[in-house]
Design a protein around this motif. Structure first.
Motif, PDB file in Angstrom:
ATOM      1  N   GLN A  76      -0.486  10.376  11.350  1.00  8.19           N
ATOM      2  CA  GLN A  76      -0.572  10.134   9.916  1.00  8.19           C
ATOM      3  C   GLN A  76       0.289   8.906   9.614  1.00  8.19           C
ATOM      4  O   GLN A  76       1.375   8.757  10.174  1.00  8.19           O
ATOM      5  N   ILE A  77      -0.197   8.012   8.759  1.00  6.09           N
ATOM      6  CA  ILE A  77       0.462   6.705   8.654  1.00  6.09           C
ATOM      7  C   ILE A  77       1.880   6.769   8.101  1.00  6.09           C
ATOM      8  O   ILE A  77       2.672   5.882   8.360  1.00  6.09           O
ATOM      9  N   LEU A 121      -7.156  -5.387   0.108  1.00  2.40           N
ATOM     10  CA  LEU A 121      -8.058  -5.507   1.251  1.00  2.40           C
ATOM     11  C   LEU A 121      -9.498  -5.310   0.782  1.00  2.40           C
ATOM     12  O   LEU A 121     -10.398  -6.049   1.168  1.00  2.40           O
ATOM     13  N   LYS A 155     -12.485   5.071  -0.584  1.00  2.00           N
ATOM     14  CA  LYS A 155     -11.285   5.218   0.229  1.00  2.00           C
ATOM     15  C   LYS A 155     -10.536   3.891   0.315  1.00  2.00           C
ATOM     16  O   LYS A 155      -9.340   3.824   0.040  1.00  2.00           O
ATOM     17  N   ILE A 156     -11.235   2.837   0.672  1.00  2.10           N
ATOM     18  CA  ILE A 156     -10.542   1.567   0.893  1.00  2.10           C
ATOM     19  C   ILE A 156      -9.991   1.009  -0.419  1.00  2.10           C
ATOM     20  O   ILE A 156      -8.886   0.475  -0.453  1.00  2.10           O
ATOM     21  N   ASP A 171      -7.868   5.272  11.413  1.00  7.44           N
ATOM     22  CA  ASP A 171      -8.712   5.128  10.237  1.00  7.44           C
ATOM     23  C   ASP A 171      -8.377   3.848   9.466  1.00  7.44           C
ATOM     24  O   ASP A 171      -9.276   3.144   8.999  1.00  7.44           O
ATOM     25  N   VAL A 172      -7.089   3.545   9.366  1.00  8.00           N
ATOM     26  CA  VAL A 172      -6.687   2.325   8.657  1.00  8.00           C
ATOM     27  C   VAL A 172      -7.226   1.099   9.389  1.00  8.00           C
ATOM     28  O   VAL A 172      -7.747   0.167   8.775  1.00  8.00           O
ATOM     29  N   VAL A 181       0.841  -1.199   0.000  1.00  9.71           N
ATOM     30  CA  VAL A 181       0.000   0.000   0.000  1.00  9.71           C
ATOM     31  C   VAL A 181       0.876   1.250   0.000  1.00  9.71           C
ATOM     32  O   VAL A 181       2.071   1.196   0.266  1.00  9.71           O
ATOM     33  N   ASP A 182       0.237   2.381  -0.297  1.00  7.91           N
ATOM     34  CA  ASP A 182       0.922   3.662  -0.343  1.00  7.91           C
ATOM     35  C   ASP A 182       0.822   4.307   1.038  1.00  7.91           C
ATOM     36  O   ASP A 182      -0.234   4.790   1.433  1.00  7.91           O
ATOM     37  N   TRP A 183       1.928   4.312   1.773  1.00  7.94           N
ATOM     38  CA  TRP A 183       1.878   4.816   3.153  1.00  7.94           C
ATOM     39  C   TRP A 183       1.785   6.334   3.205  1.00  7.94           C
ATOM     40  O   TRP A 183       1.628   6.913   4.281  1.00  7.94           O
ATOM     41  N   ASP A 184       1.880   7.010   2.061  1.00  5.34           N
ATOM     42  CA  ASP A 184       1.675   8.462   2.047  1.00  5.34           C
ATOM     43  C   ASP A 184       0.202   8.825   1.899  1.00  5.34           C
ATOM     44  O   ASP A 184      -0.143  10.001   1.804  1.00  5.34           O
ATOM     45  N   PHE A 185      -0.643   7.827   1.845  1.00  6.79           N
ATOM     46  CA  PHE A 185      -2.077   8.093   1.714  1.00  6.79           C
ATOM     47  C   PHE A 185      -2.546   8.964   2.883  1.00  6.79           C
ATOM     48  O   PHE A 185      -2.156   8.730   4.022  1.00  6.79           O
ATOM     49  N   PRO A 186      -3.365   9.990   2.598  1.00  9.48           N
ATOM     50  CA  PRO A 186      -3.762  10.906   3.682  1.00  9.48           C
ATOM     51  C   PRO A 186      -4.772  10.282   4.640  1.00  9.48           C
ATOM     52  O   PRO A 186      -5.966  10.460   4.492  1.00  9.48           O
ATOM     53  N   THR A 187      -4.272   9.580   5.643  1.00  8.27           N
ATOM     54  CA  THR A 187      -5.169   8.978   6.619  1.00  8.27           C
ATOM     55  C   THR A 187      -4.395   8.660   7.902  1.00  8.27           C
ATOM     56  O   THR A 187      -3.172   8.702   7.913  1.00  8.27           O
ATOM     57  N   PHE A 232      -1.383  -2.969  10.538  1.00  7.24           N
ATOM     58  CA  PHE A 232      -1.995  -3.976   9.665  1.00  7.24           C
ATOM     59  C   PHE A 232      -2.555  -5.135  10.481  1.00  7.24           C
ATOM     60  O   PHE A 232      -3.622  -5.665  10.186  1.00  7.24           O
ATOM     61  N   LEU A 269      -4.584  10.404  -5.893  1.00  4.49           N
ATOM     62  CA  LEU A 269      -4.183   9.437  -4.868  1.00  4.49           C
ATOM     63  C   LEU A 269      -3.893   8.069  -5.474  1.00  4.49           C
ATOM     64  O   LEU A 269      -3.098   7.308  -4.946  1.00  4.49           O
ATOM     65  N   TYR A 277      -2.966  17.840  -1.556  1.00  2.00           N
ATOM     66  CA  TYR A 277      -2.180  16.689  -1.091  1.00  2.00           C
ATOM     67  C   TYR A 277      -0.885  17.142  -0.418  1.00  2.00           C
ATOM     68  O   TYR A 277      -0.441  16.545   0.561  1.00  2.00           O
ATOM     69  N   PHE A 313      -6.834   3.101  -1.167  1.00  2.00           N
ATOM     70  CA  PHE A 313      -5.707   2.867  -0.259  1.00  2.00           C
ATOM     71  C   PHE A 313      -5.179   1.439  -0.381  1.00  2.00           C
ATOM     72  O   PHE A 313      -3.977   1.215  -0.453  1.00  2.00           O
ATOM     73  N   ILE A 346      -2.152  18.764   3.205  1.00  3.38           N
ATOM     74  CA  ILE A 346      -3.019  18.174   4.219  1.00  3.38           C
ATOM     75  C   ILE A 346      -2.965  16.663   4.174  1.00  3.38           C
ATOM     76  O   ILE A 346      -2.789  16.077   3.113  1.00  3.38           O
ATOM     77  N   LYS A 347      -3.051  16.037   5.353  1.00  2.00           N
ATOM     78  CA  LYS A 347      -2.964  14.586   5.402  1.00  2.00           C
ATOM     79  C   LYS A 347      -4.250  13.998   5.963  1.00  2.00           C
ATOM     80  O   LYS A 347      -4.241  13.251   6.928  1.00  2.00           O
ATOM     81  N   ASP A 348      -5.366  14.389   5.383  1.00  2.00           N
ATOM     82  CA  ASP A 348      -6.653  13.837   5.800  1.00  2.00           C
ATOM     83  C   ASP A 348      -7.534  13.861   4.567  1.00  2.00           C
ATOM     84  O   ASP A 348      -7.700  14.906   3.935  1.00  2.00           O
ATOM     85  N   LEU A 349      -8.063  12.708   4.216  1.00  2.19           N
ATOM     86  CA  LEU A 349      -8.745  12.588   2.936  1.00  2.19           C
ATOM     87  C   LEU A 349      -9.931  13.546   2.787  1.00  2.19           C
ATOM     88  O   LEU A 349     -10.090  14.214   1.764  1.00  2.19           O
ATOM     89  N   MET A 353     -10.798   0.389   8.780  1.00  5.72           N
ATOM     90  CA  MET A 353     -11.105  -0.233   7.486  1.00  5.72           C
ATOM     91  C   MET A 353     -11.389  -1.724   7.646  1.00  5.72           C
ATOM     92  O   MET A 353     -12.113  -2.306   6.848  1.00  5.72           O
TER      93      MET A 353
END
Ligand SMILES: Nc1ncnc2c1ncn2[C@@H]1O[C@H](COP(=O)(O)OP(=O)(O)OP(=O)(O)O)[C@@H](O)[C@H]1O
Ligand SMILES: [Mg+2]
Lengths: 245, 386
Positions: free
Chosen positions: A136-137, B175, B167-168, A96-97, A86-92, A149, B28, B222, B171, B225-228, A100
């Protein structure tokens, strides 16, 4: 003793661009074991578990989870992918992960609520990551990402846990923490399948093992089959288990 | 402002928001290029749709054109799956082919109608208010406002309903697949929305601005900010700012509106890229320079600790002894002084108590290989950073 079979793989052949990477695999994983899949790089370990999870479609053969196809059983299975997938720079955030993991039981459209958040926090606590919940991840270390994970798989409350190299790049403390959680899962009667690279720790961590190198070399209890013969067949070099142990 | 001016700005803002939403997910998913491909390859769909319906705003035309967007995506993926070329190459193979088919179709058949290559690439927002939608004889506003407004509502509805699924699957595709959310379905859903938005917006703003509005605002958000959810909102805000600023820039310069909006987007992006607090270029350079000075500070302090004899601690000797030329010696010494780590007495430098503790701890960290912990230590000891 007739034990229940958690995962049954029948005559499975998987190919990428028509080049088979898994040949005719037959495999039964009994319920309640903690199983390692071992084999050299490129042996098809990741491919095998992706086929178990219906992420990759085989060109022949089938997989059954508790006697039914994966599609009917996906709520019984939790998957921990290789960290790099996965892309760990994803904004979350970490929380939150982990949340999921609850999406599967929610189904389409329904949104996670307080209950899901509570479960996610409990899982974070279990893997010792509670204080990092709003991080942030990308700001987590490799070992911490692996724990996230694992927590995400825990909230899925599945009967079968399938993990691709959960110990990759983690330090000794994290490795112990993860293996303790896996052993706890086994105690609760869950089935755990782990792609594992460190042959030295196989006897200590696992009670069941599958040797894989394009074909299945052997599968069974660690006591019975974790020996020189199978290691040599799998890795093609002379291994001495006595030295390893 | 005249009502036409207000309508133009309204259309521009709605286009900006309608583009920013799918654009955020494209960015993204690292699929920015695909929006370029879609925006060009919908042309044959538009032309064929135009021959059939004779109306650029007909829903059939929009669906037909969106379909050619989807066909592009399918073709790109098919070529990529053969494993012979990478995705960007596949995109580069597909969209010029489809675009040129569209251009030939226009040249052969539509020489005298309102459809030319310029209009396709740049659109003409200024004319949008003249094409009115009449319902039962009453004028209810510009047609393109209705078209793009409908598309925005559709996009918003889908976003709210399927936010979690989007989102899922963005990301962690695997999964999503194992949890029973088909990533393929989400992928084509997103591509369909991107195509429909592109077609709906192209008449007003043209293919180039559509791409710019889909990619630049989310890319800026992007970086910041680090929140979707906040990223989505911020992308929409950037899009709207660019739309309004671009409109007035065009007004004053008497230039193309779409061109001006694109220019503003470019300038905004440059500003964010340079000045973003953590990931911006200036901040990155600043951090690198700071780390460089701080590494020199540490070697300087280690030297002081290792050499108790006065000759080794004379300020002139230090200048020669340590390899300073990359940073200015004075800035290192000043930093040490400011942080109360050294004292200078008659040109002889001594470590203070604090300096000694800091140095010992730092060595410990370096030996045990926990270099990440040093940053944390600096936070505790430093009053001023390098
Ligand atoms: N997406 C893909 N396309 C083409 N070939 C692939 C793809 N993924 C894997 N392969 C090939 O399939 C074979 C098996 O790969 P797999 O990832 O299952 O190995 P692995 O046993 O998990 O290896 P590792 O220990 O390195 O993780 C390898 O030869 C690999 O090159
Ligand atoms: Mg692998």
């Amino acid at each position: 003793m007739k034990e229940k079979i958690a995962i049954k793989v029948d005559d499975l052949t998987v190919a990428y661009n028509f080049k088979p990477v898994l040949w005719d695999i037959d495999l039964s994983v009994p319920e309640g074991v903690l199983m390692a899949i071992v084999g050299p790089n490129g042996a098809g370990k990741s491919t095998l578990i992706k086929a178990m999870l219906d992420i990759i479609k085989p060109i022949a053969g089938s997989v059954e989870i508790f006697g039914k196809p994966y599609k009917k059983q996906y709520k019984e299975v939790a998957y921990v992918p290789q960290k790099g997938s996965v892309d760990w720079d994803f904004p979350t955030t970490a929380l939150d992960v982990v949340m999921m993991g609850t999406y599967g039981s929610l189904g389409w459209i329904k949104r996670p609520g307080r209950q899901q958040k509570k479960e996610a926090l409990e899982a974070l606590e279990k893997v010792g990551m509670l204080e990092f919940r709003s991080r942030q991840i990308s700001q987590l270390s490799g070992g911490q990402q692996q724990r996230i994970f694992l927590a995400r798989a825990l909230v899925q409350k599945a009967s079968i846990y399938i993990m691709d190299e959960p110990f990759q790049g983690v330090d000794a403390t994290t490795e112990k923490a993860i293996i303790n959680i896996l052993k706890e899962l086994r105690k609760e009667g869950k089935t755990v399948v782990v792609v594992h690279h460190d042959l030295q720790t196989v006897p200590e961590y696992f009670d069941w093992v599958t040797f894989l190198n394009v074909k299945k070399i052997a599968t069974g209890s660690v006591k019975d089959i974790f020996n020189d013969d199978n290691l040599t067949k799998t890795y093609g070099i002379n291994y001495k288990v006595s030295v390893l142990q | 402002m005249t009502s036409a001016q207000i309508e133009i700005q309204l259309i521009a803002c709605i286009v900006a928001i309608a583009c920013a939403i799918p654009g955020t997910f494209l960015v993204l998913r690292k699929m920015a290029m695909i929006s370029d491909a879609i925006s060009h390859s919908i042309l044959p769909g538009i032309v064929i749709g135009f021959f059939l319906t004779e109306d650029l705003n007909s829903p059939w035309l929009i669906l037909l054109a969106a379909l050619s967007g989807i066909i592009t995506v399918v073709m790109v993926e098919y070529i990529q799956k053969t494993g012979l070329v990478k995705e960007d190459t596949a995109i580069g193979l597909v969209f010029p082919a489809l675009f040129s088919i569209g251009v030939i179709l226009i040249a052969k058949n539509a020489g005298d109608v309102h459809l030319d290559v310029d209009a396709v690439l740049l659109g003409e927002l200024a004319f949008a208010p003249f094409d009115r939608l009449l319902i039962g004889g009453t004028d209810v506003g510009p047609k393109s406002l209705w078209v793009i407004g409908t598309i925005l509502l559709l996009t918003l509805g889908l976003l709210i309903a399927f936010f979690k699924e989007l989102k899922i699957s963005t990301f962690d595709k695997q999964l999503a697949a194992t949890l029973g959310f088909s990533p393929v379905l989400m992928h084509y859903g997103l591509m369909s929305i991107a195509s429909v938005t592109t077609v709906g917006a192209f008449d007003a703003v043209g293919a180039i601005l559509v791409v710019a509005l889909m990619i630049a605002p989310p890319a800026m958000a992007y970086l910041l900010i680090k929140d979707l959810k906040k990223m989505l909102v911020l992308a929409c805000i950037f899009g709207v700012i660019a739309a309004l600023a671009g409109y007035w820039m065009a007004h004053w310069l008497d230039a193309s509106i779409a061109g001006s909006i694109t220019t503003v987007l470019g300038m905004l992006f440059l500003a964010v890229y340079l000045f973003a607090p953590n990931s911006g270029l200036i901040s990155v350079l600043h951090r690198q320079k700071r780390q460089k000075i701080e590494v020199h500070l540490l070697t300087f302090l280690l030297h002081l600790q290792n050499h108790r004899e006065k000759s080794e601690r004379h300020i002139n000797h230090l200048n020669e002894h340590i390899n300073w030329h990359k940073v200015r010696a004075t800035s290192v010494v000043n930093l040490a002084l400011k942080n109360n780590m050294i004292t200078i007495d008659d040109h002889i430098i001594s470590l203070t108590e604090k300096g000694k503790i800091f140095t010992t701890e730092a060595i410990n960290y370096i030996i045990t290989n926990k270099s990440a912990a040093i940053e944390d230590m600096k936070e505790r000891f430093f009053l001023f950073r390098g």
